[in-house]
Design a protein around this motif. Structure first.
Motif, PDB file in Angstrom:
ATOM      1  N   VAL A 135      10.890   2.303   1.675  1.00 39.27           N
ATOM      2  CA  VAL A 135       9.872   1.861   0.892  1.00 39.27           C
ATOM      3  C   VAL A 135       9.256   2.766   0.090  1.00 39.27           C
ATOM      4  CG1 VAL A 135       7.705   0.574   0.984  1.00 39.27           C
ATOM      5  CG2 VAL A 135       9.470  -0.248   2.346  1.00 39.27           C
ATOM      6  N   PHE A 136       8.776   4.028   0.816  1.00 38.52           N
ATOM      7  CA  PHE A 136       8.365   5.047  -0.145  1.00 38.52           C
ATOM      8  C   PHE A 136       9.263   5.538  -1.156  1.00 38.52           C
ATOM      9  CE2 PHE A 136       6.989   9.473  -0.572  1.00 38.52           C
ATOM     10  CZ  PHE A 136       5.339   9.553  -0.434  1.00 38.52           C
ATOM     11  N   VAL A 137      10.629   5.874  -0.901  1.00 41.54           N
ATOM     12  CA  VAL A 137      11.275   6.305  -1.761  1.00 41.54           C
ATOM     13  C   VAL A 137      11.429   5.256  -3.104  1.00 41.54           C
ATOM     14  CG1 VAL A 137      13.836   6.870  -2.610  1.00 41.54           C
ATOM     15  CG2 VAL A 137      12.847   7.313  -0.153  1.00 41.54           C
ATOM     16  N   LYS A 138      11.566   4.071  -2.801  1.00 42.59           N
ATOM     17  CA  LYS A 138      11.559   3.108  -3.735  1.00 42.59           C
ATOM     18  C   LYS A 138      10.268   3.178  -4.620  1.00 42.59           C
ATOM     19  CE  LYS A 138      14.825  -0.212  -2.326  1.00 42.59           C
ATOM     20  NZ  LYS A 138      15.037  -0.945  -1.089  1.00 42.59           N
ATOM     21  N   GLY A 139       9.261   3.393  -3.852  1.00 43.41           N
ATOM     22  CA  GLY A 139       7.910   3.242  -4.675  1.00 43.41           C
ATOM     23  C   GLY A 139       7.820   4.748  -5.528  1.00 43.41           C
TER      24      GLY A 139
ATOM     25  N   HIS B 116       0.946  -1.157   0.042  1.00 47.33           N
ATOM     26  CA  HIS B 116       0.041   0.053  -0.189  1.00 47.33           C
ATOM     27  C   HIS B 116       0.978   1.354  -0.085  1.00 47.33           C
ATOM     28  CE1 HIS B 116      -3.643   2.032   2.040  1.00 47.33           C
ATOM     29  NE2 HIS B 116      -3.283   2.506   0.618  1.00 47.33           N
ATOM     30  N   THR B 117       1.865   1.191   0.709  1.00 50.78           N
ATOM     31  CA  THR B 117       2.904   2.466   0.833  1.00 50.78           C
ATOM     32  C   THR B 117       3.239   2.681  -0.758  1.00 50.78           C
ATOM     33  OG1 THR B 117       3.265   2.255   3.038  1.00 50.78           O
ATOM     34  CG2 THR B 117       4.858   3.213   1.883  1.00 50.78           C
ATOM     35  N   LEU B 118       3.869   1.322  -1.130  1.00 53.49           N
ATOM     36  CA  LEU B 118       4.382   1.598  -2.498  1.00 53.49           C
ATOM     37  C   LEU B 118       3.443   2.113  -3.449  1.00 53.49           C
ATOM     38  CD1 LEU B 118       6.242  -1.840  -2.976  1.00 53.49           C
ATOM     39  CD2 LEU B 118       7.073   0.329  -2.986  1.00 53.49           C
ATOM     40  N   GLU B 119       2.358   1.925  -3.488  1.00 57.23           N
ATOM     41  CA  GLU B 119       1.258   2.328  -4.325  1.00 57.23           C
ATOM     42  C   GLU B 119       0.848   3.649  -3.995  1.00 57.23           C
ATOM     43  OE1 GLU B 119      -1.943  -0.441  -3.918  1.00 57.23           O
ATOM     44  OE2 GLU B 119      -3.518   1.047  -4.177  1.00 57.23           O
ATOM     45  N   ILE B 120       0.685   3.976  -2.926  1.00 59.40           N
ATOM     46  CA  ILE B 120       0.803   5.591  -2.253  1.00 59.40           C
ATOM     47  C   ILE B 120       1.686   6.421  -2.768  1.00 59.40           C
ATOM     48  CG2 ILE B 120       0.660   7.086  -0.380  1.00 59.40           C
ATOM     49  CD1 ILE B 120      -0.760   4.921   1.348  1.00 59.40           C
ATOM     50  N   ALA B 121       2.800   5.903  -2.803  1.00 62.76           N
ATOM     51  CA  ALA B 121       4.248   6.533  -3.283  1.00 62.76           C
ATOM     52  C   ALA B 121       4.034   6.801  -4.801  1.00 62.76           C
ATOM     53  CB  ALA B 121       5.318   5.832  -2.854  1.00 62.76           C
ATOM     54  N   GLY B 122       3.893   5.611  -5.360  1.00 64.91           N
ATOM     55  CA  GLY B 122       3.743   5.804  -6.874  1.00 64.91           C
ATOM     56  C   GLY B 122       2.753   6.709  -7.483  1.00 64.91           C
ATOM     57  N   ARG B 123       1.560   6.841  -6.812  1.00 65.72           N
ATOM     58  CA  ARG B 123       0.240   8.060  -7.165  1.00 65.72           C
ATOM     59  C   ARG B 123       1.175   9.191  -6.796  1.00 65.72           C
ATOM     60  NH1 ARG B 123      -3.687   3.723  -6.213  1.00 65.72           N
ATOM     61  NH2 ARG B 123      -3.872   4.503  -3.876  1.00 65.72           N
TER      62      ARG B 123
ATOM     63  N   ARG C 276       0.748   2.154   9.133  1.00 65.95           N
ATOM     64  CA  ARG C 276       1.395   3.152   9.357  1.00 65.95           C
ATOM     65  C   ARG C 276       0.376   4.377   9.262  1.00 65.95           C
ATOM     66  NH1 ARG C 276       4.376  -0.642  10.284  1.00 65.95           N
ATOM     67  NH2 ARG C 276       6.378  -1.495   9.365  1.00 65.95           N
ATOM     68  N   VAL C 277       0.589   5.280   9.833  1.00 65.07           N
ATOM     69  CA  VAL C 277       0.229   6.671   9.598  1.00 65.07           C
ATOM     70  C   VAL C 277       1.339   7.556   9.281  1.00 65.07           C
ATOM     71  CG1 VAL C 277      -1.016   8.541  10.749  1.00 65.07           C
ATOM     72  CG2 VAL C 277      -1.315   6.239  11.527  1.00 65.07           C
ATOM     73  N   LEU C 278       0.994   8.129   7.976  1.00 64.17           N
ATOM     74  CA  LEU C 278       1.852   8.998   7.624  1.00 64.17           C
ATOM     75  C   LEU C 278       1.340  10.785   7.912  1.00 64.17           C
ATOM     76  CD1 LEU C 278       2.363   6.527   5.835  1.00 64.17           C
ATOM     77  CD2 LEU C 278       2.950   7.811   3.837  1.00 64.17           C
ATOM     78  N   GLU C 279       1.997  11.321   8.830  1.00 64.91           N
ATOM     79  CA  GLU C 279       1.582  12.707   9.207  1.00 64.91           C
ATOM     80  C   GLU C 279       2.371  13.437   8.204  1.00 64.91           C
ATOM     81  OE1 GLU C 279       0.995  11.788  13.952  1.00 64.91           O
ATOM     82  OE2 GLU C 279       3.078  12.699  13.140  1.00 64.91           O
ATOM     83  N   LEU C 280       1.595  14.476   7.712  1.00 66.50           N
ATOM     84  CA  LEU C 280       2.200  15.499   6.690  1.00 66.50           C
ATOM     85  C   LEU C 280       2.036  16.862   7.044  1.00 66.50           C
ATOM     86  CD1 LEU C 280      -0.057  14.135   3.615  1.00 66.50           C
ATOM     87  CD2 LEU C 280       2.125  13.125   4.551  1.00 66.50           C
TER      88      LEU C 280
ATOM     89  N   ILE D  58      11.300  18.960  -2.473  1.00 64.63           N
ATOM     90  CA  ILE D  58      12.262  18.397  -1.378  1.00 64.63           C
ATOM     91  C   ILE D  58      11.191  17.697  -0.382  1.00 64.63           C
ATOM     92  CG2 ILE D  58      13.912  18.890   0.517  1.00 64.63           C
ATOM     93  CD1 ILE D  58      14.411  21.502  -0.882  1.00 64.63           C
ATOM     94  N   VAL D  59      11.394  16.464   0.155  1.00 66.78           N
ATOM     95  CA  VAL D  59      10.573  15.752   0.952  1.00 66.78           C
ATOM     96  C   VAL D  59      11.566  15.280   2.072  1.00 66.78           C
ATOM     97  CG1 VAL D  59       8.947  13.887   1.296  1.00 66.78           C
ATOM     98  CG2 VAL D  59       9.054  15.150  -1.092  1.00 66.78           C
ATOM     99  N   PHE D  60      11.157  15.497   3.451  1.00 66.71           N
ATOM    100  CA  PHE D  60      11.876  14.939   4.466  1.00 66.71           C
ATOM    101  C   PHE D  60      11.015  13.809   5.041  1.00 66.71           C
ATOM    102  CE2 PHE D  60      14.221  19.033   6.214  1.00 66.71           C
ATOM    103  CZ  PHE D  60      15.033  18.943   5.165  1.00 66.71           C
ATOM    104  N   LEU D  61      11.749  12.685   5.266  1.00 65.55           N
ATOM    105  CA  LEU D  61      11.018  11.487   5.574  1.00 65.55           C
ATOM    106  C   LEU D  61      11.524  11.187   7.087  1.00 65.55           C
ATOM    107  CD1 LEU D  61      11.876   9.704   2.439  1.00 65.55           C
ATOM    108  CD2 LEU D  61       9.600  10.198   3.052  1.00 65.55           C
ATOM    109  N   ARG D  62      10.702  11.029   7.998  1.00 65.67           N
ATOM    110  CA  ARG D  62      10.932  11.148   9.416  1.00 65.67           C
ATOM    111  C   ARG D  62      10.268   9.820  10.010  1.00 65.67           C
ATOM    112  NH1 ARG D  62      13.493  15.374  11.125  1.00 65.67           N
ATOM    113  NH2 ARG D  62      13.276  17.521   9.984  1.00 65.67           N
TER     114      ARG D  62
END
Ligand SMILES: Nc1ncnc2c1ncn2[C@@H]1O[C@H](COP(=O)(O)OP(=O)(O)OP(=O)(O)O)[C@@H](O)[C@H]1O
Ligand SMILES: [Mg+2]
Length: 156
Positions: A43-47, A13-20, A134-138, A30-34
């Motif tokens: 995983v998100f970067v790979k997506g 699901h994370t790969l799918e979200i990142a792909g979209r 996972r929750v992704l807080e933005l 610029i994206v900071f991943l914490r």
């Protein structure tokens, strides 16, 4: 500044979200991943890289904190400064990345270089929940990252 929250229930699901989300990238973002170890940042970067059909460029030992993915049109820098020693930060060869205004920068454990990057950046904080959830807080901070935040919320 905008904030948002999205949910992932699995690695796929994370790969799918990142792909979209990747479709919203034009270059210059610029994206900071914490978040803790194993939260899903890489995983998100790979997506993102997969969705943009970017190939990873050979990495030299001295550049192991930074990987470049590219194709003809797009260059993505994936930085992971988890193992960075404090005095190393100025010897990393980041100049090339900082001069490339069209680059996409995705940075895990970004604090050592946060001060030298523009403040208009999307922050994604990965929070572990039960099992694979996972929750992704933005949080965004400027017009470029505001647009990205909206795209990411729609990508869920
Ligand atoms: N919803 C999810 N999203 C992403 N990864 C998940 C999810 N659920 C389980 N996983 C698993 O969690 C791990 C995430 O690993 P990843 O390398 O992306 O973590 P990371 O946040 O980059 O950690 P580090 O700080 O060590 O670099 C993988 O083994 C992946 O299969
Ligand atoms: Mg990682």
């Amino acid at each position: 500044m905008k904030t948002g929250k999205i949910f992932s229930h699995s690695r796929a699901h994370t790969l799918e979200i990142a792909g979209r989300f990747a479709r919203a990238l034009r270059g210059g973002e610029i994206v900071f991943l914490r978040g803790p170890i194993g939260a899903g940042k890489t995983v998100f970067v790979k997506g993102v890289a997969q969705a943009l059909s970017l190939k990873s460029s050979p990495t030299s030992a001295s550049f192991s904190l930074m990987k470049t993915y590219q194709n003809k049109h797009t260059r993505l820098f994936h930085i992971d400064l988890f193992r960075l020693e404090e005095n190393e930060v100025f010897n990393l060869g980041f100049e090339e990345m900082l001069e490339d205004e069209q680059a996409i920068i995705l940075a895990e454990w970004p604090d050592p270089i946060a001060a030298v990057l523009p403040s208009d950046r999307l922050e994604i904080n990965f929070v572990l929940r039960q099992g694979d959830e996972r929750v992704l807080e933005l949080v965004s901070n400027g017009c470029v990252s505001d647009r990205l935040l909206e795209a990411l919320c729609q990508a869920q």
